[in-house]
Design an enzyme around this catalytic site. Structure first.
Site, mmCIF file in Angstrom:
data_model
loop_
_atom_site.group_PDB
_atom_site.id
_atom_site.type_symbol
_atom_site.label_atom_id
_atom_site.label_comp_id
_atom_site.label_asym_id
_atom_site.label_seq_id
_atom_site.Cartn_x
_atom_site.Cartn_y
_atom_site.Cartn_z
ATOM 1 N N THR A 1 -5.980 5.232 -7.021
ATOM 2 C CA THR A 1 -5.009 4.778 -7.431
ATOM 3 C C THR A 1 -4.656 4.612 -5.558
ATOM 4 O O THR A 1 -4.218 5.268 -5.182
ATOM 5 C CB THR A 1 -3.950 5.552 -8.081
ATOM 6 O OG1 THR A 1 -4.707 6.014 -9.673
ATOM 7 C CG2 THR A 1 -2.817 5.344 -8.438
ATOM 8 N N GLU A 2 -3.039 3.028 -5.987
ATOM 9 C CA GLU A 2 -3.041 3.163 -4.129
ATOM 10 C C GLU A 2 -3.737 3.164 -3.082
ATOM 11 O O GLU A 2 -3.893 3.802 -1.908
ATOM 12 C CB GLU A 2 -2.257 4.075 -3.868
ATOM 13 C CG GLU A 2 -1.116 3.709 -5.177
ATOM 14 C CD GLU A 2 0.192 2.283 -5.343
ATOM 15 O OE1 GLU A 2 0.344 1.360 -4.258
ATOM 16 O OE2 GLU A 2 0.418 1.761 -6.461
ATOM 17 N N LEU A 3 -5.382 3.134 -3.010
ATOM 18 C CA LEU A 3 -6.940 3.018 -2.305
ATOM 19 C C LEU A 3 -7.186 4.691 -2.099
ATOM 20 O O LEU A 3 -7.052 4.209 -0.694
ATOM 21 C CB LEU A 3 -6.226 2.332 -0.842
ATOM 22 C CG LEU A 3 -6.457 0.676 -1.633
ATOM 23 C CD1 LEU A 3 -6.343 -0.183 -0.043
ATOM 24 C CD2 LEU A 3 -7.898 0.209 -2.357
ATOM 25 N N TRP B 1 -2.653 3.778 0.894
ATOM 26 C CA TRP B 1 -2.759 2.127 1.927
ATOM 27 C C TRP B 1 -0.743 2.154 1.339
ATOM 28 O O TRP B 1 -0.429 1.098 1.503
ATOM 29 C CB TRP B 1 -3.343 0.735 0.895
ATOM 30 C CG TRP B 1 -2.313 0.689 -0.647
ATOM 31 C CD1 TRP B 1 -2.032 1.466 -1.498
ATOM 32 C CD2 TRP B 1 -2.860 -0.864 -0.819
ATOM 33 N NE1 TRP B 1 -1.580 0.276 -2.112
ATOM 34 C CE2 TRP B 1 -2.185 -1.074 -2.060
ATOM 35 C CE3 TRP B 1 -3.781 -1.762 -0.921
ATOM 36 C CZ2 TRP B 1 -2.428 -1.966 -3.073
ATOM 37 C CZ3 TRP B 1 -3.424 -2.715 -1.585
ATOM 38 C CH2 TRP B 1 -3.370 -2.819 -3.314
ATOM 39 N N HIS C 1 -3.277 5.166 -13.554
ATOM 40 C CA HIS C 1 -2.829 4.817 -12.443
ATOM 41 C C HIS C 1 -2.299 5.911 -12.015
ATOM 42 O O HIS C 1 -1.383 5.892 -11.522
ATOM 43 C CB HIS C 1 -1.767 3.536 -12.338
ATOM 44 C CG HIS C 1 -1.947 3.278 -10.993
ATOM 45 N ND1 HIS C 1 -2.418 2.374 -10.422
ATOM 46 C CD2 HIS C 1 -0.646 3.444 -10.020
ATOM 47 C CE1 HIS C 1 -2.276 1.975 -8.979
ATOM 48 N NE2 HIS C 1 -1.185 2.116 -8.589
#
Length: 441
Positions: free
Chosen positions: A145-147, A298, A109
């Site tokens: 990771t986190e869009l 995001w 991540h």
């Protein structure tokens, strides 16, 4: 016909213990095992296990019409294997239905897509292997990771063999366009994109239990009617969120589980289906391409990467860990490789953010400066260990050449040893035959 694409993110970092300057060089174990175990056990009890039971019930009650996708980081899966193996088993039960898709992401991540392309590719491979090993499926769709997404990232993702990717439907990127269609990368047209619908996703993730919201309480009937009221030409509603929405961010007493259980029935009444990302990519065609020259995510109102790399503390820490990437990838020591993954989790950089000071959050530190000092102390010890294996006065190219030579010599020695073993066996066999012939005489 309109379809809903549900996607849930699952990630837990290995949180660091209090690591002081005087620990550098003396203590090579960096993790707060008590906190890590306590947190994942608590979330498993409140969210993962009851949410998985709910989704399994929804799939069965809907006659296999409800579908959903997950991405679970490799480091989260490692913690589940250690502390909550029953969660792994419950995900295997979901996979067996055929209605659940696992997406690929970075194993740690991490933010490697923003600073270390080689590490980014490596972690994609490692994540694929982890999903294949645990669940017996190979991911076909990628979510970073986190869009996090940009044109440059889309080229690497396509190069890794993916034809579809999830990202944020950021307003400053879409402009007047709707997120409720499939798009493609402007630099790699064969990479298709699904974009998060912010409004509907955040109705669930942020506003569901907000008593001050003018639409509170949100019912399944009302929510589906909003989706049904979108223009008929809009094909797919992408609901992307953290899995902890179910039971943790919105506790069971808010009615979140009952809300989800009712969704398939009301969707069926409105002629709305549910699809996995792979199904959407196979059914629809892009209506346009989108250009993203600078990375988006995001997170926060800006939908950029400033929550992780927005100040000098974060930038310095990220620069330091990226600098040693090539040397670590040359290393085959298990502990160094393991620590390398754990230290790359984006959470460590998020804790250093000064954007969120004074707001309730998930940081184990009192302030961003404590987070930075603690992380840099750990990183200093880790760098010392890497340098002990591969000294700084040898450049990476020379080091790689030396390691290749050593590896080749090792393979040559191994080959010669095998040849010697064969000759020994032949010699022993010949002596046995000669001895047997002498006895017969």
């Amino acid at each position: 016909m309109k379809t809903i694409c549900f996607y849930f993110q699952i990630h837990q970092p290995f949180r660091l213990k209090r690591y002081r300057f005087f620990d550098i060089g003396n203590d090579h174990y960096y993790y707060d095992d008590f906190q890590n175990e306590e947190i994942i056990r608590r979330i498993a009890e409140k969210c993962y296990l009851p949410a998985n039971r709910t989704i399994l019930e929804m799939i069965k009650a809907s006659g296999n019409k409800f579908k959903v996708a997950f991405s679970i980081s490799g480091v989260a899966l490692e913690q589940m294997e250690i502390y909550t193996p029953e969660v792994i088993d419950s995900f295997k039960e979901l996979v067996a239905t055929g209605n659940v898709e696992f997406l690929s992401e970075t194993y740690a991540h991490s933010l490697s897509s923003l600073g270390d392309p080689d590490e980014f590719k490596h972690q994609i491979d490692k994540q694929e292997d982890k999903i294949q090993t645990l669940f017996g499926v190979k991911p076909k769709v990628f979510r970073n990771t986190e869009l996090i997404y940009s044109d440059d990232i889309s080229e690497i993702v396509y190069e890794k063999g993916y034809k579809g990717m999830l990202t944020e439907g950021a307003k400053h990127i879409l402009g007047w366009k709707s997120p409720n269609y499939m798009y493609s990368s402007s630099v790699q047209p064969n990479l298709h994109l699904l974009l998060k619908n912010d409004r509907f996703s955040e109705d669930l993730s942020e506003r569901f239990s907000d008593y001050s919201w003018n639409e509170y309480p949100l019912t399944a009937d009302k929510f589906i009617s909003w989706i049904a009221a979108t223009p008929e030409s809009e094909q797919v509603i992408n609901l992307f969120m953290n899995y902890e929405v179910l039971g943790s961010l919105h506790p069971a007493e808010t009615g979140i589980f009952d809300f989800f259980k009712a969704l398939p029935r009301f969707a069926a009444e409105k002629g709305i289906s549910f699809s996995t990302p792979s199904e959407v990519f196979s059914l629809l065609k892009p209506v346009d391409s989108i250009s993203v020259p600078y990375p988006i995510s995001w997170v926060d109102e800006e939908r950029d990467c400033s929550s992780w790399l927005g100040n000098v503390l974060q930038q310095e820490a990220f620069k330091k860990i990226c600098e040693i990437g090539e040397r670590v990838r040359l290393c085959d020591l298990r502990r160094i490789r393991q620590d390398w993954y754990y230290l790359q989790s984006s959470d460590h950089f998020y804790y250093m953010s000064t954007k969120h000071m004074g707001r309730a959050g998930f940081s184990p530190y009192d302030n961003p400066y404590d987070a930075f000092n603690n992380y840099m102390n750990v990183l200093s010890d880790f760098i010392e260990r890497v340098n002990a294996q591969y000294p700084q006065d040898i450049d990476n190219e020379e080091l790689n050449s030396l390691l290749t030579t050593i590896k080749n010599q090792g393979e040559e020695i191994e080959g010669l040893q095998k040849e010697l073993d064969k000759l020994k066996k032949k010699s022993t066999s010949r002596k046995a035959k000669d001895s047997s012939a002498g006895t017969d005489k």
